[in-house]
Design a protein around this motif. Sequence first.
Motif, PDB file in Angstrom:
ATOM      1  N   THR A   1     -27.046  -7.544  42.889  1.00  0.00           N
ATOM      2  CA  THR A   1     -28.450  -7.114  42.447  1.00  0.00           C
ATOM      3  C   THR A   1     -29.077  -8.509  42.473  1.00  0.00           C
ATOM      4  O   THR A   1     -28.594  -9.479  41.994  1.00  0.00           O
ATOM      5  CB  THR A   1     -28.729  -6.263  41.096  1.00  0.00           C
ATOM      6  OG1 THR A   1     -28.254  -6.939  40.067  1.00  0.00           O
ATOM      7  CG2 THR A   1     -28.134  -4.850  41.483  1.00  0.00           C
ATOM      8  N   LEU A   2     -30.249  -8.459  42.967  1.00  0.00           N
ATOM      9  CA  LEU A   2     -31.199  -9.690  42.708  1.00  0.00           C
ATOM     10  C   LEU A   2     -32.217  -9.320  41.838  1.00  0.00           C
ATOM     11  O   LEU A   2     -33.024  -8.437  41.963  1.00  0.00           O
ATOM     12  CB  LEU A   2     -31.697 -10.062  44.275  1.00  0.00           C
ATOM     13  CG  LEU A   2     -32.599 -11.219  44.249  1.00  0.00           C
ATOM     14  CD1 LEU A   2     -32.018 -12.375  43.746  1.00  0.00           C
ATOM     15  CD2 LEU A   2     -33.186 -11.562  45.861  1.00  0.00           C
ATOM     16  N   THR A   3     -32.426 -10.162  40.707  1.00  0.00           N
ATOM     17  CA  THR A   3     -33.366 -10.041  39.669  1.00  0.00           C
ATOM     18  C   THR A   3     -33.983 -11.244  39.305  1.00  0.00           C
ATOM     19  O   THR A   3     -33.180 -12.306  39.368  1.00  0.00           O
ATOM     20  CB  THR A   3     -32.443  -9.018  38.357  1.00  0.00           C
ATOM     21  OG1 THR A   3     -31.689 -10.156  37.889  1.00  0.00           O
ATOM     22  CG2 THR A   3     -32.202  -7.872  38.941  1.00  0.00           C
ATOM     23  N   PHE A   4     -35.170 -11.083  38.645  1.00  0.00           N
ATOM     24  CA  PHE A   4     -35.891 -12.268  38.084  1.00  0.00           C
ATOM     25  C   PHE A   4     -36.450 -11.867  36.913  1.00  0.00           C
ATOM     26  O   PHE A   4     -37.302 -10.933  36.859  1.00  0.00           O
ATOM     27  CB  PHE A   4     -37.043 -12.765  39.049  1.00  0.00           C
ATOM     28  CG  PHE A   4     -36.372 -13.221  40.551  1.00  0.00           C
ATOM     29  CD1 PHE A   4     -35.720 -14.125  40.699  1.00  0.00           C
ATOM     30  CD2 PHE A   4     -36.556 -12.155  41.590  1.00  0.00           C
ATOM     31  CE1 PHE A   4     -35.263 -14.497  42.120  1.00  0.00           C
ATOM     32  CE2 PHE A   4     -36.151 -12.323  42.751  1.00  0.00           C
ATOM     33  CZ  PHE A   4     -35.405 -13.428  43.028  1.00  0.00           C
ATOM     34  N   HIS A   5     -36.268 -12.787  35.875  1.00  0.00           N
ATOM     35  CA  HIS A   5     -37.045 -12.445  34.613  1.00  0.00           C
ATOM     36  C   HIS A   5     -38.620 -12.987  34.580  1.00  0.00           C
ATOM     37  O   HIS A   5     -38.651 -14.082  35.183  1.00  0.00           O
ATOM     38  CB  HIS A   5     -36.359 -13.025  33.576  1.00  0.00           C
ATOM     39  CG  HIS A   5     -37.210 -12.538  32.211  1.00  0.00           C
ATOM     40  ND1 HIS A   5     -36.916 -11.326  31.752  1.00  0.00           N
ATOM     41  CD2 HIS A   5     -37.455 -13.267  31.076  1.00  0.00           C
ATOM     42  CE1 HIS A   5     -37.604 -11.288  30.498  1.00  0.00           C
ATOM     43  NE2 HIS A   5     -37.801 -12.404  30.032  1.00  0.00           N
ATOM     44  N   LEU A   6     -39.457 -12.290  33.864  1.00  0.00           N
ATOM     45  CA  LEU A   6     -41.178 -12.718  33.921  1.00  0.00           C
ATOM     46  C   LEU A   6     -41.374 -13.092  32.735  1.00  0.00           C
ATOM     47  O   LEU A   6     -41.042 -12.469  31.574  1.00  0.00           O
ATOM     48  CB  LEU A   6     -41.773 -11.605  34.556  1.00  0.00           C
ATOM     49  CG  LEU A   6     -41.455 -10.894  36.023  1.00  0.00           C
ATOM     50  CD1 LEU A   6     -42.356  -9.880  36.431  1.00  0.00           C
ATOM     51  CD2 LEU A   6     -41.444 -12.221  36.978  1.00  0.00           C
ATOM     52  N   VAL A   7     -42.259 -13.986  32.429  1.00  0.00           N
ATOM     53  CA  VAL A   7     -42.688 -14.479  31.093  1.00  0.00           C
ATOM     54  C   VAL A   7     -44.285 -14.779  31.257  1.00  0.00           C
ATOM     55  O   VAL A   7     -44.625 -15.139  32.506  1.00  0.00           O
ATOM     56  CB  VAL A   7     -41.993 -15.759  30.808  1.00  0.00           C
ATOM     57  CG1 VAL A   7     -40.395 -15.453  30.470  1.00  0.00           C
ATOM     58  CG2 VAL A   7     -42.151 -16.973  31.557  1.00  0.00           C
ATOM     59  N   ALA A   8     -44.658 -15.128  30.237  1.00  0.00           N
ATOM     60  CA  ALA A   8     -46.372 -15.193  30.227  1.00  0.00           C
ATOM     61  C   ALA A   8     -46.647 -16.640  30.888  1.00  0.00           C
ATOM     62  O   ALA A   8     -46.128 -17.610  30.457  1.00  0.00           O
ATOM     63  CB  ALA A   8     -46.866 -15.241  28.910  1.00  0.00           C
ATOM     64  N   ALA A   9     -47.936 -16.498  31.621  1.00  0.00           N
ATOM     65  CA  ALA A   9     -48.154 -17.834  32.164  1.00  0.00           C
ATOM     66  C   ALA A   9     -49.272 -18.548  31.423  1.00  0.00           C
ATOM     67  O   ALA A   9     -49.709 -19.548  31.699  1.00  0.00           O
ATOM     68  CB  ALA A   9     -48.709 -17.679  33.680  1.00  0.00           C
ATOM     69  N   SER A  10     -49.539 -17.978  30.135  1.00  0.00           N
ATOM     70  CA  SER A  10     -50.531 -18.464  29.491  1.00  0.00           C
ATOM     71  C   SER A  10     -50.320 -20.105  29.334  1.00  0.00           C
ATOM     72  O   SER A  10     -49.112 -20.258  28.568  1.00  0.00           O
ATOM     73  CB  SER A  10     -50.641 -17.830  28.192  1.00  0.00           C
ATOM     74  OG  SER A  10     -49.472 -17.639  27.589  1.00  0.00           O
ATOM     75  N   LYS A  11     -51.319 -20.892  29.038  1.00  0.00           N
ATOM     76  CA  LYS A  11     -50.965 -22.302  28.744  1.00  0.00           C
ATOM     77  C   LYS A  11     -50.896 -22.605  27.205  1.00  0.00           C
ATOM     78  O   LYS A  11     -51.627 -21.810  26.597  1.00  0.00           O
ATOM     79  CB  LYS A  11     -52.039 -23.280  29.281  1.00  0.00           C
ATOM     80  CG  LYS A  11     -51.869 -23.070  31.037  1.00  0.00           C
ATOM     81  CD  LYS A  11     -52.773 -23.782  31.613  1.00  0.00           C
ATOM     82  CE  LYS A  11     -52.609 -25.186  31.315  1.00  0.00           C
ATOM     83  NZ  LYS A  11     -53.567 -26.160  32.379  1.00  0.00           N
TER      84      LYS A  11
END
Length: 298
Positions: A288-298
């Motif tokens: 499986t191909l997966t990516f984790h997402l995190v907030a882009a806030s500076k």
Amino acid sequence: MASPTTPLVDHIVILIPHSFLSAPPSWFADLFHFYPGGKHSDGLTENTLALLADGSYLEFIAFVPGVDPAKRAAHQWGAKKEGTVVDWAVTLPSSPEDQENQTEAQDGETKELKQEKTFREIQKKVQDAHTGIIYGDLRRGGRTRPDGTVLKWAVAFPKHEGDGSPVEPGTVPFWCLDVTPRYLRVPYREEGTTKHPTGIVGVAKVEVLPGDAKAVGSARGVYDVLLDKKDSEGSWELGSLDGEKVHSGGEVRLGSSDGSSRVEISFFTDDESLVGKTVGGKVDDEHTLTFHLVAASK
């Protein structure tokens, strides 16, 4: 503002089945807005791209159907599993003026780029650090876009200091410096090219997990030369061309795996509903191909 000698993330290389280029599964198509790639000059691979707002991009690369098995086996990513992150590349900062002035001489020989001189200086620093890993010399590469535009660049890959054998891809980044203007290869400032269904705007983390302790030690020494240390636990700051505009800044984290070397990628997203989630899907019965997402806030 990034130092002109500090590498920036250029792109992440992800190997996929060729069918993902011609008839991508719905879960894959729903992750990104894809930008046309093209066939590489060696005739073995072709790709499609996902351009990111921070100036980096994802290269989804596939071996062409019917490729000679021997030639695939000799390719630096030929033994890698489809549906995995196989490598990643860094480049050097360049101004729009530098990019526009990247032209070829009339005799067909490429003019030396400012970046090539800087690369050689960094190449020597890595060699002088005696980590067990060095960088080979730059060599030319390229591909042709679907519209016929010919792209040219120079790449340099890591190798073992003793015998010159290749380093496991992804352990440390390879280099990609443009000969033709970078905006032709990575037109991320064109309107609409970086708007993705998942809200992904940039590379948050490259987590490198070598397969043995010796490789971890060698890689740590290289990262100490290339990047600014973020903490004492094996983390370094990772910049991108326009990262300061869209996210808080990426990082490289070095760890150890259970025996199989791999690279895992996390992305910044500006979609608050997806922060903290993992996206992706099934490639085949094993992967499986997966990516984790995190907030882009500076």
